[in-house]
Write an enzyme that holds these catalytic residues in place. Structure first.
Site, PDB file in Angstrom:
ATOM      1  N   CYS A  22       0.860  -1.185   0.000  1.00  0.00           N
ATOM      2  CA  CYS A  22       0.000   0.000   0.000  1.00  0.00           C
ATOM      3  C   CYS A  22       0.895   1.234   0.000  1.00  0.00           C
ATOM      4  CB  CYS A  22      -0.904  -0.011   1.225  1.00  0.00           C
ATOM      5  SG  CYS A  22       0.009   0.083   2.792  1.00  0.00           S
ATOM      6  N   HIS A 137      -0.416  -5.252  19.402  1.00  0.00           N
ATOM      7  CA  HIS A 137       0.021  -4.890  18.067  1.00  0.00           C
ATOM      8  C   HIS A 137       0.722  -3.528  18.133  1.00  0.00           C
ATOM      9  CE1 HIS A 137      -0.152  -3.606  13.856  1.00  0.00           C
ATOM     10  NE2 HIS A 137      -0.229  -4.894  13.563  1.00  0.00           N
ATOM     11  N   GLU A 139       0.753  -0.978  16.243  1.00  0.00           N
ATOM     12  CA  GLU A 139      -0.101   0.169  15.943  1.00  0.00           C
ATOM     13  C   GLU A 139      -0.976   0.530  17.134  1.00  0.00           C
ATOM     14  OE1 GLU A 139      -3.874   1.370  13.185  1.00  0.00           O
ATOM     15  OE2 GLU A 139      -2.425  -0.011  12.283  1.00  0.00           O
ATOM     16  N   THR A 178      -6.064   0.376  12.001  1.00  0.00           N
ATOM     17  CA  THR A 178      -6.321   0.535  10.562  1.00  0.00           C
ATOM     18  C   THR A 178      -6.398  -0.781   9.795  1.00  0.00           C
ATOM     19  OG1 THR A 178      -3.967   0.714   9.994  1.00  0.00           O
ATOM     20  CG2 THR A 178      -5.140   2.763  10.544  1.00  0.00           C
ATOM     21  N   ASN A 238      -3.054  -7.216   8.869  1.00  0.00           N
ATOM     22  CA  ASN A 238      -3.913  -7.145   7.683  1.00  0.00           C
ATOM     23  C   ASN A 238      -3.837  -8.424   6.860  1.00  0.00           C
ATOM     24  OD1 ASN A 238      -2.363  -6.533   4.897  1.00  0.00           O
ATOM     25  ND2 ASN A 238      -1.196  -5.618   6.559  1.00  0.00           N
TER      26      ASN A 238
END
Length: 338
Positions: A22, A137, A139, A178, A238
């Site tokens: 990405c 995690h 993030e 996210t 993800n």
């Protein structure tokens, strides 16, 4: 030895698009490559720049050194840059870097930074922040670290949402990690909204466009697949979500694979339809490697499952914008290194 063409059984490979890198991952890798060109080796990176060993090992070969904490950087190298990973870091990390007189470059994905700002806005307006995400995690650690202690609660599952007892149920605001499953997160949000009708949503969806796009492509490709392979690392949120999405969407089996060498051909057996995608931190060269491995054993035909086109591009840090990227540099950044 590969079978002869006469012995190969037919295989349809449904190749998802979008897949792989990405814009946030691309930017983070560019930052390390550009820093190495501008400042020379070593360039330190706090935590894996993205969750992919192929990428990390390639950057190590170019002169990057990965550390988990800033105190691992030798005193004699404190003039060299340290890069913060795409996942984001708590506020305490740049504060620590400044206290140590370190020169740092923040490679936090702009979409993660947006979640940080949304969380801080909730808190500034007096709301207790509910963060939907996975404990531990990077993030999540980074987002929670933007806020004072006691001002944020982490919710992972619908069961967590059901059991959650806030001090002030009428004064809550939520954000999300996210890289979550869109469908799972919708269920958690619905449960929270059912229990706390005054729950305030963020100003924009926290799950990033790349996560959503890759999940939608997998949903399109997965029905009827005998096997669905997602290229990605076991610590990539993800990528793991794509495996789950494939199973829910109708794939009979789904695997997370880092390299073609991990494929167990006895377990794969005879299949007629293969789904293939890649997490946002997996380079395209590994997708090509997987396809080549299947073509070596099957009479494979590629069928594209494209659900969106991505044109996003995030600028690198101001300090690096005048450093030239050659064609070879860009090929490497895009995952085409040998």
């Amino acid at each position: 030895m590969a079978s002869s063409i006469l012995e190969k059984s037919p295989l349809k490979i449904r190749l998802c698009g979008p897949r792989g890198f990405c814009a946030g991952v691309d930017r983070a890798i560019q930052i390390v490559v550009l820093a190495l060109k501008e400042y020379g080796a070593p360039v330190y990176v706090r935590h894996e720049i993205v969750h992919n060993r192929y990428v990390v090992e390639g950057l190590e070969a170019k002169g990057a050194i990965f550390v988990e904490e800033l105190d691992e950087i030798p005193v004699e190298h404190r003039k060299q840059p340290v890069v913060f990973s795409a996942h984001g870091v708590p506020k305490s990390v740049p504060e620590d870097a400044e206290a140590r007189n370190l020169f740092y470059l923040d490679a936090t994905c702009p979409l993660v930074s947006k979640v940080h700002k949304q969380a801080m806005r909730h808190q500034r307006l007096g709301r207790h922040v509910v963060l939907i995400g996975h404990a531990g995690h990077p993030e999540v650690i980074g987002t929670m670290g933007q806020l004072p202690p006691g001002t944020v609660s982490l919710i992972d599952t619908i069961a967590d949402a059901e059991a959650y007892v806030p001090e002030d149920p009428d004064n809550l605001g939520y954000v999300t990690q996210t890289t979550l499953s869109v469908d799972d997160t919708a269920g958690v949000i619905a449960k929270l909204q059912e229990r706390f009708p005054n729950l305030t949503a963020p100003s924009a969806d926290s799950i990033c466009y790349a996560t959503t796009n890759r999940q939608e492509a997998v949903k399109e490709a997965a029905p009827g697949c005998d096997l669905f392979i997602v290229v990605g690392a076991p610590n990539s949120s993800n990528s793991k979500r794509l495996v789950e999405v494939a199973l829910r969407a109708g794939a009979k089996r789904s695997l997370l694979v880092q390299r073609a060498s991990e494929l167990n051909w006895d377990e794969i057996g005879r299949i007629g339809t293969l789904g293939l995608s890649a997490g946002a931190s997996a380079p395209e060269v590994i997708v090509d490697e997987i396809i080549a491995a299947f073509k070596d054993r099957f009479d494979a035909e590629i069928e594209l499952a494209i659900t969106a086109e991505e044109t996003e591009n995030f600028l690198v840090n101001r300090e690096l914008r005048n450093v030239p990227l050659t064609v070879d540099d860009m090929a490497w950044v895009n995952g085409a290194r040998a």
